[in-house]
Scaffold this motif. Structure first.
Motif, PDB file in Angstrom:
ATOM      1  N   ASN A 100      -9.957  -9.378  -6.651  1.00 41.65           N
ATOM      2  CA  ASN A 100      -9.891  -8.142  -7.444  1.00 41.65           C
ATOM      3  C   ASN A 100      -9.384  -6.944  -6.654  1.00 41.65           C
ATOM      4  O   ASN A 100      -9.330  -5.844  -7.171  1.00 41.65           O
ATOM      5  CB  ASN A 100     -11.280  -7.806  -8.002  1.00 41.65           C
ATOM      6  N   GLY A 101      -9.083  -7.125  -5.391  1.00 44.77           N
ATOM      7  CA  GLY A 101      -8.624  -6.022  -4.557  1.00 44.77           C
ATOM      8  C   GLY A 101      -9.467  -5.888  -3.310  1.00 44.77           C
ATOM      9  O   GLY A 101      -9.677  -6.853  -2.587  1.00 44.77           O
ATOM     10  N   TRP A 102      -9.988  -4.702  -3.070  1.00 45.62           N
ATOM     11  CA  TRP A 102     -10.754  -4.391  -1.861  1.00 45.62           C
ATOM     12  C   TRP A 102     -12.100  -3.788  -2.230  1.00 45.62           C
ATOM     13  O   TRP A 102     -12.210  -3.064  -3.217  1.00 45.62           O
ATOM     14  CB  TRP A 102      -9.996  -3.393  -0.989  1.00 45.62           C
ATOM     15  N   SER A 103     -13.094  -4.054  -1.394  1.00 46.78           N
ATOM     16  CA  SER A 103     -14.401  -3.432  -1.599  1.00 46.78           C
ATOM     17  C   SER A 103     -15.026  -3.100  -0.252  1.00 46.78           C
ATOM     18  O   SER A 103     -14.699  -3.703   0.771  1.00 46.78           O
ATOM     19  CB  SER A 103     -15.324  -4.340  -2.407  1.00 46.78           C
ATOM     20  N   GLU A 135       0.828  -1.202   0.000  1.00 42.74           N
ATOM     21  CA  GLU A 135       0.000   0.000   0.000  1.00 42.74           C
ATOM     22  C   GLU A 135       0.864   1.255   0.000  1.00 42.74           C
ATOM     23  O   GLU A 135       2.035   1.229   0.357  1.00 42.74           O
ATOM     24  CB  GLU A 135      -0.924   0.005   1.218  1.00 42.74           C
ATOM     25  N   GLY A 136       0.245   2.367  -0.383  1.00 40.91           N
ATOM     26  CA  GLY A 136       0.923   3.651  -0.439  1.00 40.91           C
ATOM     27  C   GLY A 136       1.096   4.285   0.932  1.00 40.91           C
ATOM     28  O   GLY A 136       0.693   3.742   1.966  1.00 40.91           O
ATOM     29  N   MET A 137       1.673   5.466   0.922  1.00 36.97           N
ATOM     30  CA  MET A 137       1.998   6.179   2.152  1.00 36.97           C
ATOM     31  C   MET A 137       0.756   6.506   2.975  1.00 36.97           C
ATOM     32  O   MET A 137       0.791   6.404   4.202  1.00 36.97           O
ATOM     33  CB  MET A 137       2.750   7.467   1.823  1.00 36.97           C
ATOM     34  N   LEU A 138      -0.350   6.866   2.343  1.00 31.79           N
ATOM     35  CA  LEU A 138      -1.565   7.190   3.091  1.00 31.79           C
ATOM     36  C   LEU A 138      -1.977   6.023   3.976  1.00 31.79           C
ATOM     37  O   LEU A 138      -2.191   6.197   5.176  1.00 31.79           O
ATOM     38  CB  LEU A 138      -2.719   7.561   2.155  1.00 31.79           C
ATOM     39  N   VAL A 139      -2.071   4.840   3.399  1.00 29.18           N
ATOM     40  CA  VAL A 139      -2.511   3.675   4.168  1.00 29.18           C
ATOM     41  C   VAL A 139      -1.510   3.334   5.262  1.00 29.18           C
ATOM     42  O   VAL A 139      -1.891   3.044   6.396  1.00 29.18           O
ATOM     43  CB  VAL A 139      -2.767   2.467   3.247  1.00 29.18           C
ATOM     44  N   PHE A 173     -11.633  -2.178  -5.791  1.00 31.59           N
ATOM     45  CA  PHE A 173     -10.506  -1.281  -6.005  1.00 31.59           C
ATOM     46  C   PHE A 173      -9.232  -2.088  -5.839  1.00 31.59           C
ATOM     47  O   PHE A 173      -9.147  -2.940  -4.956  1.00 31.59           O
ATOM     48  CB  PHE A 173     -10.549  -0.130  -4.995  1.00 31.59           C
ATOM     49  N   GLY A 174      -8.235  -1.822  -6.643  1.00 33.27           N
ATOM     50  CA  GLY A 174      -6.991  -2.579  -6.608  1.00 33.27           C
ATOM     51  C   GLY A 174      -6.245  -2.490  -5.299  1.00 33.27           C
ATOM     52  O   GLY A 174      -5.589  -3.442  -4.879  1.00 33.27           O
ATOM     53  N   THR A 175      -6.326  -1.343  -4.636  1.00 35.21           N
ATOM     54  CA  THR A 175      -5.634  -1.151  -3.364  1.00 35.21           C
ATOM     55  C   THR A 175      -6.568  -0.457  -2.364  1.00 35.21           C
ATOM     56  O   THR A 175      -7.556   0.163  -2.755  1.00 35.21           O
ATOM     57  CB  THR A 175      -4.372  -0.275  -3.518  1.00 35.21           C
TER      58      THR A 175
END
Length: 125
Positions: free
Chosen positions: A66-69, A4-8, A81-83
């Motif tokens: 498929n990611g997250w929902s 995950e990115g910095m936000l998460v 969503f992918g992430t």
């Protein structure tokens, strides 16, 4: 959470309970402050917790191939969503009128530098 990115990474508090989450958001947040934690009841799922006084609203995020929902009412097809970061950014833009507004992440790195009370030891991962 490593992918995950910095936000998460900044808002992911890990395995803290809903009571500790509510205390954190009430003490350090304001309307629209949000954080991410592990679900206490669904293994592998996360909870997006948002302060909208006088409550903290909790939304369960479910992983899939498929990611997250966002977990919604039965019969409503989930949007994947992918992430987690993509999902959060989607709802931050106000894409769903039924969700409390996500205005400010409750960044755990900022809280470490303030004077924290004893309830904040739950943040350690």
């Amino acid at each position: 959470m490593d992918r995950e990115g910095m936000l998460v990474r900044c808002i992911y508090y890990g395995r803290i309970g809903h009571e500790a989450t509510e205390r954190l958001l009430q003490r350090f947040g304001h309307d629209g402050s949000f954080l991410l934690r592990d679900s206490e009841t669904v293994p592998g799922a996360c909870c997006l917790c948002v302060r909208k006084a006088p409550f903290v609203h909790t939304y369960r995020l479910i992983p899939s191939a498929n990611g997250w929902s966002l977990q919604q009412d039965p019969g409503v097809p989930p949007q994947s969503f992918g992430t987690l970061e993509t999902l959060i950014e989607h709802y931050r833009r106000g894409s769903d009128a039924g969700m409390a507004p996500l205005t400010e992440p409750l960044d755990k790195t900022q809280l470490r530098h303030s004077s924290l009370g004893p309830e904040c030891f739950y943040m350690e991962m």
